[in-house]
Enzyme design. Structure first.
Site, PDB file in Angstrom:
ATOM      1  N   ARG A   1       0.825  -1.213   0.000  1.00 30.85           N
ATOM      2  CA  ARG A   1       0.000   0.000   0.000  1.00 30.85           C
ATOM      3  C   ARG A   1       0.861   1.266   0.000  1.00 30.85           C
ATOM      4  O   ARG A   1       0.453   2.290  -0.560  1.00 30.85           O
ATOM      5  CB  ARG A   1      -0.958  -0.031   1.195  1.00 30.85           C
ATOM      6  CG  ARG A   1      -2.082  -1.081   1.029  1.00 30.85           C
ATOM      7  CD  ARG A   1      -2.735  -1.406   2.377  1.00 30.85           C
ATOM      8  NE  ARG A   1      -3.871  -2.324   2.280  1.00 30.85           N
ATOM      9  CZ  ARG A   1      -3.783  -3.644   2.172  1.00 30.85           C
ATOM     10  NH1 ARG A   1      -2.592  -4.226   2.096  1.00 30.85           N
ATOM     11  NH2 ARG A   1      -4.874  -4.392   2.120  1.00 30.85           N
TER      12      ARG A   1
ATOM     13  N   GLY B   1      -0.703 -11.962  -5.127  1.00 27.73           N
ATOM     14  CA  GLY B   1      -2.160 -11.819  -5.163  1.00 27.73           C
ATOM     15  C   GLY B   1      -2.612 -10.467  -4.648  1.00 27.73           C
ATOM     16  O   GLY B   1      -3.501  -9.832  -5.214  1.00 27.73           O
TER      17      GLY B   1
ATOM     18  N   ARG C   1      -5.289 -18.536  -9.444  1.00 27.83           N
ATOM     19  CA  ARG C   1      -6.115 -18.002  -8.354  1.00 27.83           C
ATOM     20  C   ARG C   1      -7.298 -17.199  -8.889  1.00 27.83           C
ATOM     21  O   ARG C   1      -7.147 -16.425  -9.826  1.00 27.83           O
ATOM     22  CB  ARG C   1      -5.247 -17.153  -7.412  1.00 27.83           C
ATOM     23  CG  ARG C   1      -4.185 -18.000  -6.741  1.00 27.83           C
ATOM     24  CD  ARG C   1      -3.187 -17.205  -5.942  1.00 27.83           C
ATOM     25  NE  ARG C   1      -3.770 -16.648  -4.723  1.00 27.83           N
ATOM     26  CZ  ARG C   1      -3.089 -15.923  -3.848  1.00 27.83           C
ATOM     27  NH1 ARG C   1      -1.824 -15.661  -4.064  1.00 27.83           N
ATOM     28  NH2 ARG C   1      -3.664 -15.460  -2.763  1.00 27.83           N
TER      29      ARG C   1
ATOM     30  N   SER D   1     -12.666 -10.598   3.421  1.00 31.00           N
ATOM     31  CA  SER D   1     -11.503 -10.408   2.552  1.00 31.00           C
ATOM     32  C   SER D   1     -11.082  -8.949   2.528  1.00 31.00           C
ATOM     33  O   SER D   1     -11.787  -8.091   2.000  1.00 31.00           O
ATOM     34  CB  SER D   1     -11.810 -10.864   1.123  1.00 31.00           C
ATOM     35  OG  SER D   1     -10.771 -10.434   0.256  1.00 31.00           O
TER      36      SER D   1
ATOM     37  N   GLN E   1      -8.705  -7.873   0.796  1.00 31.92           N
ATOM     38  CA  GLN E   1      -8.342  -7.527  -0.583  1.00 31.92           C
ATOM     39  C   GLN E   1      -9.548  -7.006  -1.354  1.00 31.92           C
ATOM     40  O   GLN E   1      -9.447  -6.031  -2.095  1.00 31.92           O
ATOM     41  CB  GLN E   1      -7.733  -8.737  -1.297  1.00 31.92           C
ATOM     42  CG  GLN E   1      -6.364  -9.110  -0.740  1.00 31.92           C
ATOM     43  CD  GLN E   1      -5.756 -10.322  -1.432  1.00 31.92           C
ATOM     44  OE1 GLN E   1      -6.369 -10.929  -2.303  1.00 31.92           O
ATOM     45  NE2 GLN E   1      -4.555 -10.678  -1.035  1.00 31.92           N
TER      46      GLN E   1
ATOM     47  N   ASP F   1      -2.965 -16.194   7.451  1.00 33.28           N
ATOM     48  CA  ASP F   1      -1.666 -16.615   6.907  1.00 33.28           C
ATOM     49  C   ASP F   1      -0.835 -17.397   7.912  1.00 33.28           C
ATOM     50  O   ASP F   1       0.208 -17.951   7.566  1.00 33.28           O
ATOM     51  CB  ASP F   1      -0.861 -15.393   6.451  1.00 33.28           C
ATOM     52  CG  ASP F   1      -1.402 -14.820   5.149  1.00 33.28           C
ATOM     53  OD1 ASP F   1      -1.953 -15.598   4.353  1.00 33.28           O
ATOM     54  OD2 ASP F   1      -1.278 -13.607   4.933  1.00 33.28           O
TER      55      ASP F   1
ATOM     56  N   LYS G   1      -5.431 -20.021  -1.360  1.00 38.80           N
ATOM     57  CA  LYS G   1      -4.208 -19.229  -1.202  1.00 38.80           C
ATOM     58  C   LYS G   1      -3.196 -19.645  -2.281  1.00 38.80           C
ATOM     59  O   LYS G   1      -3.559 -20.245  -3.283  1.00 38.80           O
ATOM     60  CB  LYS G   1      -3.654 -19.432   0.209  1.00 38.80           C
ATOM     61  CG  LYS G   1      -4.461 -18.669   1.271  1.00 38.80           C
ATOM     62  CD  LYS G   1      -4.140 -17.175   1.205  1.00 38.80           C
ATOM     63  CE  LYS G   1      -4.882 -16.397   2.279  1.00 38.80           C
ATOM     64  NZ  LYS G   1      -4.558 -14.967   2.206  1.00 38.80           N
TER      65      LYS G   1
ATOM     66  N   ARG H   1       4.908 -19.866   2.620  1.00 40.93           N
ATOM     67  CA  ARG H   1       4.568 -20.099   4.032  1.00 40.93           C
ATOM     68  C   ARG H   1       4.632 -21.580   4.406  1.00 40.93           C
ATOM     69  O   ARG H   1       4.966 -21.924   5.541  1.00 40.93           O
ATOM     70  CB  ARG H   1       3.209 -19.499   4.363  1.00 40.93           C
ATOM     71  CG  ARG H   1       3.194 -18.001   4.142  1.00 40.93           C
ATOM     72  CD  ARG H   1       2.102 -17.279   4.885  1.00 40.93           C
ATOM     73  NE  ARG H   1       1.895 -15.950   4.327  1.00 40.93           N
ATOM     74  CZ  ARG H   1       2.619 -14.879   4.618  1.00 40.93           C
ATOM     75  NH1 ARG H   1       3.604 -14.959   5.484  1.00 40.93           N
ATOM     76  NH2 ARG H   1       2.367 -13.717   4.049  1.00 40.93           N
TER      77      ARG H   1
END
Length: 450
Positions: free
Chosen positions: A33, A100, A128, A173, A175, A326, A353, A402
């Site tokens: 961001r 993503g 995705r 979400s 996002q 996550d 994910k 991850r």
């Protein structure tokens, strides 16, 4: 180019006490961001502590392709932004690699511009689904040309003038919420996002910091109504990015599991929408001391002192999932060493994910002797205190950073070594992981580098 071009397996072995002090790379959400809002704002934005993983750099490149000027001087990134409403049509498709977050937020940002923008990504990102972000953009007047199932590669063709909408987010979400708010920046009138379950709120906090006319109200049922007035002025800011709680999770859990460890982690983001893992580990009996809690750039920050702890199994409330989505893979590792049973539910989001993360974790646990049950949206782990009999397996990472880091943490405390089939993609979110862990005393080696 996907990261699997030349996989690098890595093996973690039982380690002696981890000790020392570390500063985690900057938070990924805030880093993405910072580049986006700095590139959009009028004037100069200065950023320190930015996470320089590939994902974030791809977001920076996308902003450059649309007119922002970005350079690095020493430790500081300096951005000369274009001004809200003044992004330029990129000459080539924007390539987001594995990111993503960068892709979805940028779709929101550029969708409402009267221009044509194409998006591409690596093999993992191209699988995705993007529909959750594209649907509200369609309501605002954006035309979409996409691969089957609303996947990348895709092209957005913006309207002459976008329609402001009130959009109820159908799933938890951040996002989707962020994409709609960013689309609202270039839309006349008021764009509203209705959010039944609160998710990470960096977009709201940072947009307010850059001068956007954005208000948040929570009604009596706990539903948040976020309103943004479009076509306002954003002004460049100075940002010091705090340490990423999702990256913090790996050394933190390693310190809890490896006997005799005592590790201090400096400058960690403690935003309440991101601390679900710390709360859960404390419920399991983790010795995590929160030192010097403070505010930095509108965000909560603190230092953490973590000592090896005997953990016990817990039931994790499903409503906590958005604040630690996550972190479930590494929580499953902690649960593998806890006494009793840990139940994690409400994990449907993990199926979409970087990999089907839920299945990947369950297979990895099974390969290393952990007694676990995978449900449709849940994972139950029955732990072995001290890691007796655990390890000895090789984990398929499915290009997921991850998964790779979680199972390397496991190998530091399990009786037998744990190998992951590839470690190259760790660079997408935590390029310093190997070096930082080695500095604390962790025995992790890339295969062939014994």
């Amino acid at each position: 180019m996907s990261h699997s071009a030349c996989p690098k397996p890595a093996t973690a072995r039982h380690s002696q006490a981890l000790t020392g002090e570390i500063r985690i790379p900057g938070d990924k959400s805030i880093s993405h961001r910072s580049f986006m809002f700095g590139g959009l704002a009028s004037g100069k934005t200065r950023i320190t502590g930015l996470l320089e993983g590939e994902d974030v750099i791809n977001t920076g490149r996308a902003m450059q392709a649309m007119g922002a000027r970005i350079r690095k001087e020493g430790d500081v990134w300096i951005i000369n932004g274009v001004g809200n409403g003044c992004l330029l049509q990129p000459e080539a498709p924007l390539d987001f690699g594995n990111a993503g977050t960068g892709a979805r937020l940028t779709m929101g940002l550029v969708g409402t511009y009267d221009m044509k923008t194409s998006f591409i990504g690596d093999a993992s990102l191209s699988k995705r689904p993007m529909g959750r972000v594209l649907n509200p953009l369609r309501e605002m007047g954006v035309q979409v040309e996409a691969a089957e199932g609303d996947r990348m590669p895709l092209t957005l063709i913006g309207p002459r003038t976008a329609n402001p909408i009130a959009y109820r987010v159908p799933m938890a979400s951040a996002q989707v919420k962020s994409a709609v708010l960013l689309a609202g920046l270039n839309t006349p009138g008021v764009t509203t996002v209705i959010e039944p379950v609160m998710t990470r709120d960096h977009t709201e906090k940072m947009l307010q910091g850059f001068g956007a006319d954005l208000t948040v109200e929570t009604d009596k049922d706990g539903v948040r109504h976020i309103r943004i007035v479009g076509q306002g002025k954003l002004t460049g800011q100075t940002i010091d990015v705090p340490g990423d709680p999702s990256s913090t999770a790996f050394p933190l859990v390693a310190a809890l599991l490896v006997e005799g460890s005592d590790v201090t982690i400096r400058n960690v983001l403690m935003n309440p929408t991101r601390t679900g893992l710390i709360l859960t580990l404390q419920e399991m009996g983790a010795d995590i001391e929160i030192i010097d809690p403070r505010l930095a750039g509108g965000e909560d920050v603190a230092d953490l002192r973590v000592k090896a702890s005997k953990l016990k199994g817990v039931v994790v409330p499903p409503e906590r999932a958005p604040s630690m989505i996550d972190e479930y893979p590494v929580l499953a590792i902690a649960a593998s060493f806890a006494e009793g049973e840990t139940v994690m539910d409400g994990l449907d989001e993990l199926r979409v994910k970087e990999s089907d993360r839920l299945a990947a974790v369950a297979r990895g646990l099974e390969a290393n002797g952990v007694d676990c049950t995978e449900g449709e949206m849940s994972l139950t782990v029955r732990g072995r205190p001290g890691g007796k009999g655990l390890g000895g397996g090789t984990v398929a990472t499915h290009l997921d950073h991850r998964i790779a880091m979680s199972f390397l943490v496991m190998g530091l405390a399990s009786e037998k070594p744990v190998t992951v089939d590839d470690s190259t993609m760790i660079a997408t979110s935590f390029p310093e992981f190997m070096g930082m862990m080695a500095g604390l005393g962790a025995k992790i080696a890339e295969s062939g580098a014994e």
